[in-house]
Design a protein around this motif. Structure first.
Motif, PDB file in Angstrom:
ATOM      1  N   ALA A   1       0.843  -1.195   0.000  1.00 44.64           N
ATOM      2  CA  ALA A   1       0.000   0.000   0.000  1.00 44.64           C
ATOM      3  C   ALA A   1       0.882   1.250   0.000  1.00 44.64           C
ATOM      4  CB  ALA A   1      -0.932  -0.013   1.202  1.00 44.64           C
ATOM      5  N   MET A   2       2.156   1.092   0.427  1.00 40.28           N
ATOM      6  CA  MET A   2       3.071   2.250   0.422  1.00 40.28           C
ATOM      7  C   MET A   2       3.350   2.724  -1.004  1.00 40.28           C
ATOM      8  SD  MET A   2       6.667   0.392   1.195  1.00 40.28           S
ATOM      9  CE  MET A   2       6.977  -1.107   0.278  1.00 40.28           C
ATOM     10  N   TRP A   3       3.081   1.897  -2.000  1.00 40.96           N
ATOM     11  CA  TRP A   3       3.254   2.289  -3.407  1.00 40.96           C
ATOM     12  C   TRP A   3       2.021   2.999  -3.959  1.00 40.96           C
ATOM     13  CZ3 TRP A   3       5.446  -2.840  -5.993  1.00 40.96           C
ATOM     14  CH2 TRP A   3       6.787  -3.003  -5.612  1.00 40.96           C
ATOM     15  N   ALA A   4       0.938   3.026  -3.178  1.00 39.54           N
ATOM     16  CA  ALA A   4      -0.353   3.473  -3.733  1.00 39.54           C
ATOM     17  C   ALA A   4      -0.285   4.890  -4.282  1.00 39.54           C
ATOM     18  CB  ALA A   4      -1.432   3.370  -2.660  1.00 39.54           C
ATOM     19  N   THR A   5       0.370   5.791  -3.560  1.00 44.15           N
ATOM     20  CA  THR A   5       0.387   7.192  -3.993  1.00 44.15           C
ATOM     21  C   THR A   5       1.069   7.334  -5.347  1.00 44.15           C
ATOM     22  OG1 THR A   5       0.530   7.798  -1.673  1.00 44.15           O
ATOM     23  CG2 THR A   5       0.983   9.532  -3.261  1.00 44.15           C
ATOM     24  N   GLN A   6       2.235   6.678  -5.498  1.00 40.03           N
ATOM     25  CA  GLN A   6       2.944   6.825  -6.775  1.00 40.03           C
ATOM     26  C   GLN A   6       2.233   6.086  -7.910  1.00 40.03           C
ATOM     27  OE1 GLN A   6       6.997   5.203  -6.830  1.00 40.03           O
ATOM     28  NE2 GLN A   6       6.773   4.399  -4.774  1.00 40.03           N
ATOM     29  N   ILE A   7       1.598   4.961  -7.584  1.00 35.90           N
ATOM     30  CA  ILE A   7       0.857   4.246  -8.637  1.00 35.90           C
ATOM     31  C   ILE A   7      -0.340   5.094  -9.090  1.00 35.90           C
ATOM     32  CG2 ILE A   7      -0.656   2.261  -9.057  1.00 35.90           C
ATOM     33  CD1 ILE A   7       1.346   0.551  -7.471  1.00 35.90           C
ATOM     34  N   ALA A   8      -1.063   5.674  -8.129  1.00 40.66           N
ATOM     35  CA  ALA A   8      -2.230   6.491  -8.489  1.00 40.66           C
ATOM     36  C   ALA A   8      -1.807   7.709  -9.316  1.00 40.66           C
ATOM     37  CB  ALA A   8      -2.970   6.930  -7.227  1.00 40.66           C
ATOM     38  N   ALA A   9      -0.649   8.293  -8.940  1.00 39.49           N
ATOM     39  CA  ALA A   9      -0.240   9.545  -9.602  1.00 39.49           C
ATOM     40  C   ALA A   9       0.453   9.310 -10.941  1.00 39.49           C
ATOM     41  CB  ALA A   9       0.680  10.337  -8.664  1.00 39.49           C
ATOM     42  N   THR A  10       1.254   8.230 -11.049  1.00 39.40           N
ATOM     43  CA  THR A  10       2.122   8.086 -12.227  1.00 39.40           C
ATOM     44  C   THR A  10       2.015   6.727 -12.914  1.00 39.40           C
ATOM     45  OG1 THR A  10       3.992   7.175 -10.977  1.00 39.40           O
ATOM     46  CG2 THR A  10       3.809   9.580 -11.058  1.00 39.40           C
ATOM     47  N   GLY A  11       1.355   5.759 -12.285  1.00 38.76           N
ATOM     48  CA  GLY A  11       1.311   4.402 -12.848  1.00 38.76           C
ATOM     49  C   GLY A  11       2.678   3.725 -12.813  1.00 38.76           C
ATOM     50  N   THR A  12       3.579   4.273 -12.011  1.00 40.79           N
ATOM     51  CA  THR A  12       4.957   3.773 -11.982  1.00 40.79           C
ATOM     52  C   THR A  12       5.425   3.633 -10.536  1.00 40.79           C
ATOM     53  OG1 THR A  12       5.414   4.937 -14.036  1.00 40.79           O
ATOM     54  CG2 THR A  12       7.332   4.245 -12.760  1.00 40.79           C
ATOM     55  N   VAL A  13       6.204   2.566 -10.288  1.00 42.07           N
ATOM     56  CA  VAL A  13       6.866   2.399  -8.992  1.00 42.07           C
ATOM     57  C   VAL A  13       8.352   2.655  -9.209  1.00 42.07           C
ATOM     58  CG1 VAL A  13       7.543   0.728  -7.236  1.00 42.07           C
ATOM     59  CG2 VAL A  13       5.206   0.737  -8.104  1.00 42.07           C
ATOM     60  N   ARG A  14       8.921   3.512  -8.388  1.00 36.41           N
ATOM     61  CA  ARG A  14      10.361   3.795  -8.504  1.00 36.41           C
ATOM     62  C   ARG A  14      11.058   3.323  -7.235  1.00 36.41           C
ATOM     63  NH1 ARG A  14      12.155   7.226 -12.154  1.00 36.41           N
ATOM     64  NH2 ARG A  14      13.556   8.329 -10.754  1.00 36.41           N
ATOM     65  N   GLU A  15      11.982   2.374  -7.400  1.00 34.55           N
ATOM     66  CA  GLU A  15      12.697   1.780  -6.264  1.00 34.55           C
ATOM     67  C   GLU A  15      14.114   1.441  -6.679  1.00 34.55           C
ATOM     68  OE1 GLU A  15      11.186  -1.597  -4.252  1.00 34.55           O
ATOM     69  OE2 GLU A  15       9.803  -0.417  -3.042  1.00 34.55           O
ATOM     70  N   PRO A  16      15.032   1.318  -5.709  1.00 34.34           N
ATOM     71  CA  PRO A  16      16.434   1.083  -6.052  1.00 34.34           C
ATOM     72  C   PRO A  16      16.815  -0.382  -6.304  1.00 34.34           C
ATOM     73  CG  PRO A  16      16.220   1.818  -3.756  1.00 34.34           C
ATOM     74  CD  PRO A  16      14.844   1.661  -4.297  1.00 34.34           C
ATOM     75  N   TYR A  17      16.008  -1.339  -5.858  1.00 42.99           N
ATOM     76  CA  TYR A  17      16.461  -2.740  -5.914  1.00 42.99           C
ATOM     77  C   TYR A  17      15.429  -3.614  -6.634  1.00 42.99           C
ATOM     78  CZ  TYR A  17      19.124  -0.597  -2.177  1.00 42.99           C
ATOM     79  OH  TYR A  17      19.904   0.262  -1.456  1.00 42.99           O
ATOM     80  N   PRO A  18      15.386  -3.562  -7.977  1.00 40.34           N
ATOM     81  CA  PRO A  18      14.341  -4.284  -8.725  1.00 40.34           C
ATOM     82  C   PRO A  18      14.412  -5.794  -8.571  1.00 40.34           C
ATOM     83  CG  PRO A  18      16.022  -3.445 -10.219  1.00 40.34           C
ATOM     84  CD  PRO A  18      16.307  -2.844  -8.877  1.00 40.34           C
ATOM     85  N   ASP A  19      15.611  -6.327  -8.256  1.00 37.94           N
ATOM     86  CA  ASP A  19      15.790  -7.786  -8.272  1.00 37.94           C
ATOM     87  C   ASP A  19      15.627  -8.458  -6.907  1.00 37.94           C
ATOM     88  OD1 ASP A  19      16.277  -7.664 -10.988  1.00 37.94           O
ATOM     89  OD2 ASP A  19      18.394  -7.193 -10.651  1.00 37.94           O
ATOM     90  N   VAL A  20      15.304  -7.684  -5.873  1.00 39.21           N
ATOM     91  CA  VAL A  20      15.031  -8.320  -4.571  1.00 39.21           C
ATOM     92  C   VAL A  20      13.847  -9.264  -4.743  1.00 39.21           C
ATOM     93  CG1 VAL A  20      14.118  -7.898  -2.261  1.00 39.21           C
ATOM     94  CG2 VAL A  20      15.945  -6.462  -3.151  1.00 39.21           C
ATOM     95  N   VAL A  21      13.993 -10.494  -4.243  1.00 41.26           N
ATOM     96  CA  VAL A  21      12.933 -11.498  -4.423  1.00 41.26           C
ATOM     97  C   VAL A  21      12.216 -11.748  -3.094  1.00 41.26           C
ATOM     98  CG1 VAL A  21      12.478 -13.920  -4.973  1.00 41.26           C
ATOM     99  CG2 VAL A  21      14.091 -12.603  -6.360  1.00 41.26           C
ATOM    100  N   GLU A  22      10.890 -11.656  -3.145  1.00 38.91           N
ATOM    101  CA  GLU A  22      10.074 -11.871  -1.943  1.00 38.91           C
ATOM    102  C   GLU A  22       8.822 -12.664  -2.317  1.00 38.91           C
ATOM    103  OE1 GLU A  22       9.342  -7.782  -1.105  1.00 38.91           O
ATOM    104  OE2 GLU A  22      10.874  -7.750   0.459  1.00 38.91           O
TER     105      GLU A  22
END
Ligand SMILES: NC(=O)c1ccc[n+]([C@@H]2O[C@H](COP(=O)([O-])OP(=O)(O)OC[C@H]3O[C@@H](n4cnc5c(N)ncnc54)[C@H](OP(=O)(O)O)[C@@H]3O)[C@@H](O)[C@H]2O)c1
Length: 267
Positions: free
Chosen positions: A127-148
């Motif tokens: 849900a911490m991504w919600a603001t950026q997804i609503a505003a830009t449709g994009t998530v910006r983060e430094p570690y794309p390959d972290v696996v969870e």
């Protein structure tokens, strides 16, 4: 056979109450600091107290057979002593590894049998991504390959309720590392959230500083702690397991299913 649910208005504790009721458990006692506000279901006995105020726990523990133990590290030692003294049969505790290790060790060493649930990343954390997804449709983060393998809080509650509703000595002393159904990179998680909410979500790699600036308004002081935790995850990919299905009879939901159920959070 009274089951005490501590943190009964919390994110997971409240769902444990609901899931116990679904399983037919009727003798439920719920712990809250404010019964008037707690809004717990009819038929649930509500008692006033908090794990952080041990003086409130004797009354709460009277004649209790099993306990759902919410995570509250500051008083976990005295809490375990009081639960053991109350001759509780066993506890199901939300705990975990990593920075929860000390909490888990205290429970494991306690004089009361315990089943510990150690989830990793929660679906709800996205849900911490919600603001950026609503505003830009994009998530910006430094570690794309972290696996969870993110798990929904309701699936953790389903496991806790199942273990409390049907005692089985085979579970006592176990630490169950609960996961969602699939291990995904952060970039794949963004994509799956897009599938769930019915709108594409892109992933762009950014610097640590940019990620902090984006997350700080949503997470406050926890933003840098969280980004450091992510960085550590680069070296420790999480693997998915089937424990939720094995312990409850129904599989854990995927991050896409969770996002669909919570699409309103993403604008
Ligand atoms: N990912 C992991 O590995 C992992 C592992 C273990 C735990 N966790 C943590 O577990 C949390 C979820 O646990 P949860 O849903 O059971 O708990 P929660 O949402 O934090 O709720 C705990 C409840 O305790 C009561 N409370 C009263 N005074 C409090 C105080 N001073 N501080 C905190 N709580 C107080 C509140 O109910 P009343 O107001 O009704 O009294 C509250 O609803 C997550 O947010 C996560 O941080 C994570």
């Amino acid at each position: 056979m009274t089951v005490l649910v501590t943190g009964a208005t919390g994110n997971i504790g409240r769902k444990v109450v609901d899931r116990l009721l679904e399983l037919g458990v009727r003798d439920i006692r719920a712990l809250t600091t404010d019964p008037a506000k707690a809004n717990l279901p009819d038929g649930v006995e509500v008692v006033t107290g908090f794990l952080g105020r041990p003086e409130t726990m004797s009354v709460a523990l009277a004649d209790v057979d099993r306990v759902y133990l919410a995570p509250y590290p500051p008083t976990i030692g005295i809490t375990c002593e009081m639960i053991a003294a109350a001759r509780v049969s066993y506890v199901v505790a939300l705990s975990g590894g990593a920075h929860w290790q000390q909490h888990a060790d205290v429970i494991a060493a306690a004089a009361v049998p315990a089943i510990q649930l150690g989830p990793g990343e929660f679906c709800e954390n996205f849900a911490m991504w919600a603001t950026q997804i609503a505003a830009t449709g994009t998530v910006r983060e430094p570690y794309p390959d972290v696996v969870e393998a993110p798990i929904a809080m309701d699936d953790i509650a389903r496991v806790a309720a199942a273990l409390l509703a049907a005692p089985d000595d085979a579970h006592l002393g176990r630490m169950y590392e609960l996961t969602g159904p699939e291990a995904l990179t952060r970039a794949q998680i963004a994509e799956q959230i897009g599938i769930g909410i019915g709108r594409p979500v892109r992933f762009e790699t950014c610097s640590r500083e940019e990620a902090l600036a984006t997350l700080a308004p949503v997470m406050g002081e926890q933003a840098s702690w969280y980004v450091d935790l992510l960085a550590a995850g680069v070296q420790t990919p999480q693997q998915a397991n089937d424990l939720v299905a094995e312990l409850t009879g129904a599989p854990a939901i995927s991050i896409a299913e969770w996002a669909k159920l919570n699409a309103d959070r993403f604008g």
